[in-house]
Design a protein around this motif. Structure first.
Motif, short mmCIF file in Angstrom:
data_model
loop_
_atom_site.label_atom_id
_atom_site.label_comp_id
_atom_site.label_asym_id
_atom_site.label_seq_id
_atom_site.Cartn_x
_atom_site.Cartn_y
_atom_site.Cartn_z
N ILE A 2 -6.28 1.24 4.54
CA ILE A 2 -5.24 2.19 4.18
C ILE A 2 -5.76 3.60 4.44
CG2 ILE A 2 -3.83 3.09 2.30
CD1 ILE A 2 -4.16 0.32 0.95
N THR A 4 -4.55 7.71 4.15
CA THR A 4 -3.53 8.59 3.59
C THR A 4 -4.05 10.01 3.42
OG1 THR A 4 -1.96 8.91 1.77
CG2 THR A 4 -4.09 7.94 1.21
N THR A 6 -2.88 11.80 0.96
CA THR A 6 -2.80 12.03 -0.48
C THR A 6 -4.10 11.61 -1.16
OG1 THR A 6 -1.84 9.84 -0.90
CG2 THR A 6 -0.30 11.66 -0.48
N THR A 8 -4.22 9.78 -3.94
CA THR A 8 -4.01 8.49 -4.59
C THR A 8 -3.16 7.62 -3.66
OG1 THR A 8 -2.01 9.24 -5.71
CG2 THR A 8 -4.09 9.48 -6.92
N ILE A 9 -3.12 6.33 -3.98
CA ILE A 9 -2.30 5.40 -3.21
C ILE A 9 -1.41 4.67 -4.20
CG2 ILE A 9 -2.28 3.44 -1.62
CD1 ILE A 9 -5.21 4.23 -0.90
N GLU A 10 -0.12 4.89 -4.09
CA GLU A 10 0.83 4.29 -5.03
C GLU A 10 0.69 2.78 -5.02
OE1 GLU A 10 5.62 4.23 -5.92
OE2 GLU A 10 4.78 5.81 -4.66
N PHE A 12 -1.94 1.15 -6.07
CA PHE A 12 -3.34 0.77 -5.99
C PHE A 12 -4.15 1.63 -6.96
CE2 PHE A 12 -1.67 -0.52 -1.93
CZ PHE A 12 -2.31 -1.71 -1.66
N ALA A 69 -10.15 1.86 2.11
CA ALA A 69 -9.15 2.92 2.22
C ALA A 69 -9.86 4.26 2.38
CB ALA A 69 -8.25 2.94 0.99
N VAL A 71 -8.77 8.31 1.49
CA VAL A 71 -7.78 9.20 0.88
C VAL A 71 -8.13 10.65 1.20
CG1 VAL A 71 -7.21 7.59 -0.97
CG2 VAL A 71 -9.01 9.28 -1.33
N VAL A 96 -10.19 0.29 -3.12
CA VAL A 96 -8.99 0.18 -3.95
C VAL A 96 -8.69 -1.27 -4.25
CG1 VAL A 96 -7.96 2.34 -3.13
CG2 VAL A 96 -7.41 0.19 -1.97
#
Length: 97
Positions: A2, A4, A6, A8-10, A12, A69, A71, A96
């Motif tokens: 993943i 992103t 952002t 955070t990861i919605e 997770f 991931a 972020v 995550v």
């Protein structure tokens, strides 16, 4: 993996922070006139290729840290002398669940 921009990861939860990772790529371009649509397309294609290479390196570096991931990704494009451009992608490798 993943990826992103952002922090955070919605859906997770970040269970471990592995460290900062980067991916870089550079491309040489001949001097083009920006007035020509064909030349603009060539430059855009080269930049997209360099960006893709930088993201691949970022993912490889994150995998080496056992992350699944990244972020907080930021992308930076620099030009030097009108002939080279560099793409740098930086983020935080995390685990995550």
């Amino acid at each position: 993996m993943i990826l992103t921009t952002t922090n955070t990861i919605e859906g997770f939860k970040i269970t471990d922070y592995k460290g900062i990772v980067t991916g870089t790529s550079s491309e040489l371009k001949t001097k083009f006139s920006f007035k020509n649509d064909k030349n603009m397309q060539i430059i855009e294609d080269l930049m997209n290729e360099a960006k893709e290479q930088a993201f691949q390196k970022l993912q490889t570096n994150a995998s080496h840290l056992k992350a699944n991931a990244v972020v907080g990704i930021s992308v930076d494009v620099e030009t030097v002398g009108g002939s080279y451009f560099f793409v740098s992608v930086t983020g935080t490798a995390v685990l995550v669940a």
